[in-house]
Design a protein around this motif. Structure first.
Motif, PDB file in Angstrom:
ATOM      1  N   GLU A 473      84.818 -35.024  36.347  1.00 59.57           N
ATOM      2  CA  GLU A 473      85.195 -35.457  35.004  1.00 59.57           C
ATOM      3  C   GLU A 473      84.021 -35.229  34.063  1.00 59.57           C
ATOM      4  OE1 GLU A 473      87.274 -39.328  32.853  1.00 59.57           O
ATOM      5  OE2 GLU A 473      86.768 -39.346  34.979  1.00 59.57           O
ATOM      6  N   GLY A 474      84.336 -34.936  32.804  1.00 58.61           N
ATOM      7  CA  GLY A 474      83.295 -34.664  31.816  1.00 58.61           C
ATOM      8  C   GLY A 474      82.228 -35.745  31.758  1.00 58.61           C
ATOM      9  N   ARG A 475      80.987 -35.328  31.583  1.00 63.07           N
ATOM     10  CA  ARG A 475      79.863 -36.262  31.552  1.00 63.07           C
ATOM     11  C   ARG A 475      79.511 -36.635  30.117  1.00 63.07           C
ATOM     12  NH1 ARG A 475      77.716 -36.383  36.868  1.00 63.07           N
ATOM     13  NH2 ARG A 475      79.425 -35.563  38.127  1.00 63.07           N
ATOM     14  N   PRO A 476      79.011 -37.851  29.900  1.00 61.76           N
ATOM     15  CA  PRO A 476      78.607 -38.250  28.545  1.00 61.76           C
ATOM     16  C   PRO A 476      77.540 -37.325  27.951  1.00 61.76           C
ATOM     17  CG  PRO A 476      78.739 -40.168  29.981  1.00 61.76           C
ATOM     18  CD  PRO A 476      78.889 -38.969  30.858  1.00 61.76           C
ATOM     19  N   GLY A 477      76.701 -36.734  28.820  1.00 59.66           N
ATOM     20  CA  GLY A 477      75.633 -35.882  28.325  1.00 59.66           C
ATOM     21  C   GLY A 477      76.062 -34.473  27.958  1.00 59.66           C
ATOM     22  N   ASP A 478      77.347 -34.117  28.194  1.00 63.07           N
ATOM     23  CA  ASP A 478      77.800 -32.758  27.894  1.00 63.07           C
ATOM     24  C   ASP A 478      77.618 -32.413  26.423  1.00 63.07           C
ATOM     25  OD1 ASP A 478      78.501 -32.652  30.524  1.00 63.07           O
ATOM     26  OD2 ASP A 478      80.674 -32.680  30.193  1.00 63.07           O
ATOM     27  N   ALA A 479      77.943 -33.368  25.552  1.00 64.77           N
ATOM     28  CA  ALA A 479      77.824 -33.117  24.117  1.00 64.77           C
ATOM     29  C   ALA A 479      76.371 -32.890  23.724  1.00 64.77           C
ATOM     30  CB  ALA A 479      78.414 -34.282  23.328  1.00 64.77           C
ATOM     31  N   ALA A 480      75.459 -33.621  24.349  1.00 67.96           N
ATOM     32  CA  ALA A 480      74.041 -33.432  24.041  1.00 67.96           C
ATOM     33  C   ALA A 480      73.571 -32.045  24.459  1.00 67.96           C
ATOM     34  CB  ALA A 480      73.209 -34.506  24.738  1.00 67.96           C
ATOM     35  N   ILE A 481      74.055 -31.553  25.603  1.00 67.81           N
ATOM     36  CA  ILE A 481      73.706 -30.206  26.042  1.00 67.81           C
ATOM     37  C   ILE A 481      74.246 -29.170  25.057  1.00 67.81           C
ATOM     38  CG2 ILE A 481      74.111 -28.488  27.843  1.00 67.81           C
ATOM     39  CD1 ILE A 481      72.106 -30.585  28.647  1.00 67.81           C
ATOM     40  N   ALA A 482      75.476 -29.372  24.595  1.00 69.73           N
ATOM     41  CA  ALA A 482      76.054 -28.442  23.612  1.00 69.73           C
ATOM     42  C   ALA A 482      75.211 -28.413  22.347  1.00 69.73           C
ATOM     43  CB  ALA A 482      77.481 -28.863  23.287  1.00 69.73           C
ATOM     44  N   ARG A 483      74.768 -29.579  21.899  1.00 69.51           N
ATOM     45  CA  ARG A 483      73.942 -29.652  20.688  1.00 69.51           C
ATOM     46  C   ARG A 483      72.620 -28.912  20.890  1.00 69.51           C
ATOM     47  NH1 ARG A 483      73.553 -34.628  20.716  1.00 69.51           N
ATOM     48  NH2 ARG A 483      75.455 -35.111  19.537  1.00 69.51           N
ATOM     49  N   ILE A 484      72.035 -29.062  22.060  1.00 70.24           N
ATOM     50  CA  ILE A 484      70.766 -28.363  22.336  1.00 70.24           C
ATOM     51  C   ILE A 484      70.964 -26.855  22.298  1.00 70.24           C
ATOM     52  CG2 ILE A 484      69.079 -27.891  24.156  1.00 70.24           C
ATOM     53  CD1 ILE A 484      69.367 -30.853  24.982  1.00 70.24           C
ATOM     54  N   LEU A 485      72.027 -26.376  22.929  1.00 74.87           N
ATOM     55  CA  LEU A 485      72.262 -24.933  22.958  1.00 74.87           C
ATOM     56  C   LEU A 485      72.481 -24.365  21.561  1.00 74.87           C
ATOM     57  CD1 LEU A 485      74.562 -24.651  26.097  1.00 74.87           C
ATOM     58  CD2 LEU A 485      72.196 -23.865  25.886  1.00 74.87           C
ATOM     59  N   LEU A 486      73.152 -25.126  20.707  1.00 81.81           N
ATOM     60  CA  LEU A 486      73.410 -24.635  19.359  1.00 81.81           C
ATOM     61  C   LEU A 486      72.193 -24.727  18.454  1.00 81.81           C
ATOM     62  CD1 LEU A 486      77.025 -25.990  18.717  1.00 81.81           C
ATOM     63  CD2 LEU A 486      76.315 -23.675  19.317  1.00 81.81           C
ATOM     64  N   THR A 487      71.200 -25.483  18.859  1.00 87.65           N
ATOM     65  CA  THR A 487      69.969 -25.568  18.056  1.00 87.65           C
ATOM     66  C   THR A 487      68.828 -24.762  18.658  1.00 87.65           C
ATOM     67  OG1 THR A 487      69.381 -27.625  19.215  1.00 87.65           O
ATOM     68  CG2 THR A 487      70.564 -27.832  17.124  1.00 87.65           C
ATOM     69  N   GLU A 488      69.046 -24.168  19.847  1.00 85.08           N
ATOM     70  CA  GLU A 488      68.036 -23.327  20.480  1.00 85.08           C
ATOM     71  C   GLU A 488      68.640 -21.950  20.755  1.00 85.08           C
ATOM     72  OE1 GLU A 488      66.064 -25.039  23.831  1.00 85.08           O
ATOM     73  OE2 GLU A 488      65.919 -27.048  22.921  1.00 85.08           O
ATOM     74  N   PRO A 489      68.548 -21.034  19.797  1.00 83.40           N
ATOM     75  CA  PRO A 489      69.204 -19.725  19.932  1.00 83.40           C
ATOM     76  C   PRO A 489      68.808 -18.966  21.193  1.00 83.40           C
ATOM     77  CG  PRO A 489      68.429 -20.064  17.691  1.00 83.40           C
ATOM     78  CD  PRO A 489      67.870 -21.188  18.494  1.00 83.40           C
ATOM     79  N   ASN A 490      67.559 -19.061  21.631  1.00 84.34           N
ATOM     80  CA  ASN A 490      67.132 -18.309  22.820  1.00 84.34           C
ATOM     81  C   ASN A 490      67.862 -18.793  24.071  1.00 84.34           C
ATOM     82  OD1 ASN A 490      65.385 -16.797  21.261  1.00 84.34           O
ATOM     83  ND2 ASN A 490      63.585 -18.067  21.739  1.00 84.34           N
ATOM     84  N   ALA A 491      67.974 -20.119  24.226  1.00 84.92           N
ATOM     85  CA  ALA A 491      68.690 -20.662  25.384  1.00 84.92           C
ATOM     86  C   ALA A 491      70.169 -20.302  25.305  1.00 84.92           C
ATOM     87  CB  ALA A 491      68.515 -22.175  25.454  1.00 84.92           C
ATOM     88  N   TYR A 492      70.730 -20.342  24.118  1.00 90.27           N
ATOM     89  CA  TYR A 492      72.141 -19.996  23.939  1.00 90.27           C
ATOM     90  C   TYR A 492      72.378 -18.532  24.327  1.00 90.27           C
ATOM     91  CZ  TYR A 492      76.574 -19.001  21.572  1.00 90.27           C
ATOM     92  OH  TYR A 492      77.862 -18.605  21.291  1.00 90.27           O
ATOM     93  N   GLU A 493      71.557 -17.649  23.833  1.00 92.20           N
ATOM     94  CA  GLU A 493      71.716 -16.220  24.142  1.00 92.20           C
ATOM     95  C   GLU A 493      71.552 -15.951  25.622  1.00 92.20           C
ATOM     96  OE1 GLU A 493      72.657 -13.699  22.263  1.00 92.20           O
ATOM     97  OE2 GLU A 493      72.920 -14.999  20.512  1.00 92.20           O
ATOM     98  N   ALA A 494      70.654 -16.666  26.284  1.00 85.85           N
ATOM     99  CA  ALA A 494      70.441 -16.472  27.713  1.00 85.85           C
ATOM    100  C   ALA A 494      71.665 -16.869  28.517  1.00 85.85           C
ATOM    101  CB  ALA A 494      69.226 -17.274  28.174  1.00 85.85           C
ATOM    102  N   ALA A 495      72.445 -17.819  27.997  1.00 83.97           N
ATOM    103  CA  ALA A 495      73.613 -18.311  28.741  1.00 83.97           C
ATOM    104  C   ALA A 495      74.854 -17.458  28.519  1.00 83.97           C
ATOM    105  CB  ALA A 495      73.897 -19.748  28.323  1.00 83.97           C
ATOM    106  N   LEU A 496      74.875 -16.600  27.521  1.00 84.04           N
ATOM    107  CA  LEU A 496      76.056 -15.785  27.259  1.00 84.04           C
ATOM    108  C   LEU A 496      76.279 -14.770  28.363  1.00 84.04           C
ATOM    109  CD1 LEU A 496      75.794 -15.043  23.429  1.00 84.04           C
ATOM    110  CD2 LEU A 496      77.474 -16.508  24.563  1.00 84.04           C
ATOM    111  N   ALA A 497      77.531 -14.363  28.548  1.00 76.12           N
ATOM    112  CA  ALA A 497      77.876 -13.355  29.559  1.00 76.12           C
ATOM    113  C   ALA A 497      77.182 -12.038  29.241  1.00 76.12           C
ATOM    114  CB  ALA A 497      79.391 -13.159  29.588  1.00 76.12           C
ATOM    115  N   ARG A 498      76.741 -11.377  30.312  1.00 76.10           N
ATOM    116  CA  ARG A 498      76.016 -10.115  30.130  1.00 76.10           C
ATOM    117  C   ARG A 498      76.727  -9.020  30.886  1.00 76.10           C
ATOM    118  NH1 ARG A 498      69.676 -12.029  30.693  1.00 76.10           N
ATOM    119  NH2 ARG A 498      69.798 -13.723  29.169  1.00 76.10           N
TER     120      ARG A 498
END
Length: 498
Positions: A473-498
């Motif tokens: 089941e979804g974790r309370p911290g999921d939203a915080a992780i999403a916020r981090i990825l959207l504020t850290e472009p390098n981490a976001y780009e690293a997670a995209l499909a290649r």
């Protein structure tokens, strides 16, 4: 044409109506089901459904003949005709239905239990046993169930609430829809549901609890609830509710979209939210930095709506494909709306309850490199059912195609695996995020194996891939992780499909 539910409703066995239902249903399975099965097997499996209602009965196949026994006594035998060369797949259905109807009648005459159950229950049990051998989603709907299902397809019949798992085995109200019966009765999110119509409910069977809430508009359901230390009971009248499937909020300079399911108006609500958030003539400085699409707990819905919603984030290309044994089952679904976010970064939140149409959206955005998926492995419900009307007013839901992601891998069984897994605990999540910040995607190898998979995927490979990020089941911290990825472009780009 109703068949009746017991001996009082039907003194003589309605052989011809039963035969008509069996012929239509078996013809649909032979022609359209995803997996081909010999007519003899279909007949034997259907006949064995009577054993569930009366354990004294025994069905078997010997030398091409269906036999029905009661203890040591042979009740009836019907030989099956040999297959016709170059005949269409459903050509065997009429003769098979003729023999089965005769065997059903012989069982009816010999068994008081079957006469009390009634022919409708005999059909249902036969189809249940048949589909136990084929797939978990094909099923038979009685005329009453089919009528209720048609009502839900026309408009969402409900109570204006959504259930979720609480602490331990508790079932709680996750949301209460404005204007719905639940909120008018004073119910609140977080109220614990103890019983529905006198049936105790548990988070271990959340789907079963939700099923108890279903019913035609104008009927009542009784809920036993607890708020704090107080227990109370309410009666809610089911009404025809407008679908409130999309919940929108702008917070932390991020557009948050939570989709409860995919109903007839979901795409319109999503497009409206994206247009307001990313107006075509709006200044870039006023646009949100990104979008979080929350699909946790979303059990799916309409395939066309999933295609439209995914298309609102994609500039074009394939959203999904379907493939099956029947020629009409093969289709390619394309994104046609154009990206309404002007290329803004997108994070999709999923969990173990994300299913069906919601998985199609998550898979499309991930495969196209358009979004980062965060959470756990999803349900893995990637089979499409065709609704076949039957002569008695019932319906048969026949699984006739499987859904393939844009890169060709099957959603069924595998589910969608996230680029950042949160179901292994906080320490593992923090370690995975740290690897992303170093441009070292922790799920890259697993995702590559999933995208290279082709149906049918061996059960061992399914288990190995899903164990990398077990469904939860979804974790309370999921939203915080999403916020981090959207504020850290390098981490976001690293997670995209290649």
């Amino acid at each position: 044409m109703l068949l009746g539910h017991g001996a009082a409703a039907q003194e003589a066995f309605p052989r011809e109506p039963v035969q008509a239902v069996l012929a239509a249903a078996l013809g649909a399975v032979l022609e359209r089901h995803l997996d081909a099965a010999p007519p003899a097997d279909l007949g034997l499996w259907t006949l064995r459904g009577l054993e569930v209602l009366d354990p004294q009965l025994k069905a078997e196949m010997q030398s091409g003949t269906l036999l029905l026994n009661a203890g040591d006594r042979l009740l009836a035998a019907r030989p099956l005709p040999p297959p016709l060369p170059n005949a269409p797949p459903d050509a065997a259905a009429p003769a098979l239905a003729l023999g089965l109807a005769a065997l059903f009648e012989a069982a009816w005459q010999a068994s008081p239990l079957l006469r009390r159950a009634g022919p409708e229950r005999m059909l249902r049990s036969g189809f249940e046993e048949l589909f136990n051998h084929l797939d978990p989603y094909s099923r038979y709907l009685t005329p009453e169930e089919a009528q209720a299902a048609r009502g839900r397809r026309i408009g969402q019949v409900g109570l204006g609430l959504r259930l979720a798992a609480g602490r331990g085995r508790e079932v709680v109200l996750a949301t209460v829809t404005p204007g719905g019966p639940a909120i008018e009765a004073g119910l609140r999110p977080g109220d614990r549901v103890i019983a529905i119509d006198g049936e105790p409910v548990s988070a271990q069977d959340l789907a079963g609890a939700a099923a108890l809430l279903e019913g035609p508009a104008g009927t009542e359901v009784v809920l036993r609830l607890q708020r704090g230390g107080r227990r109370f009971q309410v009666r809610l009248l089911r009404s025809l509710l407008p679908p409130e499937t999309v919940h929108v909020e702008r917070r932390d300079d991020i557009l948050w979209l939570r989709l409860d399911n995919f109903s007839t108006a979901t795409d319109r609500h999503v497009l409206q939210a994206l247009t307001e958030g990313f107006p075509p003539d709006g200044a870039r400085a006023t646009r949100p930095r990104g979008v979080v699409l929350d699909l946790r707990g979303n059990r799916g819905g309409l395939l066309g709506q999933a295609v439209a919603v995914a298309g609102a984030f994609l500039p074009g290309g394939v959203v999904a494909q379907t493939a099956g044994r029947h020629p009409d089952a093969a289709r390619i679904y394309l994104a046609a709306l154009g990206d309404r976010t002007a290329g803004a970064p997108v994070v999709v939140l999923v969990d173990g309850r994300t299913a069906s149409a919601a998985e199609i959206v998550a898979a499309a955005l991930a495969d196209q490199g358009r979004a980062v998926v965060v959470g756990s492995a999803t349900t893995g419900k990637g089979l499409v059912q065709l609704v076949m009307p039957l002569p008695n007013g019932g319906e048969l839901l026949v699984t006739w195609s499987r859904v393939l992601a844009p890169k060709g891998w099957p959603i069924q069984g595998l589910g969608v695996l996230p680029a950042l897994c949160t179901s292994l605990g906080e320490e593992a999540t923090a370690a995975a995020l740290a690897r992303l910040r170093l441009d070292d995607p922790p799920m890259a190898a697993v995702l590559a194996r999933e995208r290279a998979a082709r149906a049918p995927v061996p059960a061992s490979e399914v288990a190995a891939l899903r164990s990398a990020c077990p469904p939860a089941e979804g974790r309370p911290g999921d939203a915080a992780i999403a916020r981090i990825l959207l504020t850290e472009p390098n981490a976001y780009e690293a997670a995209l499909a290649r």
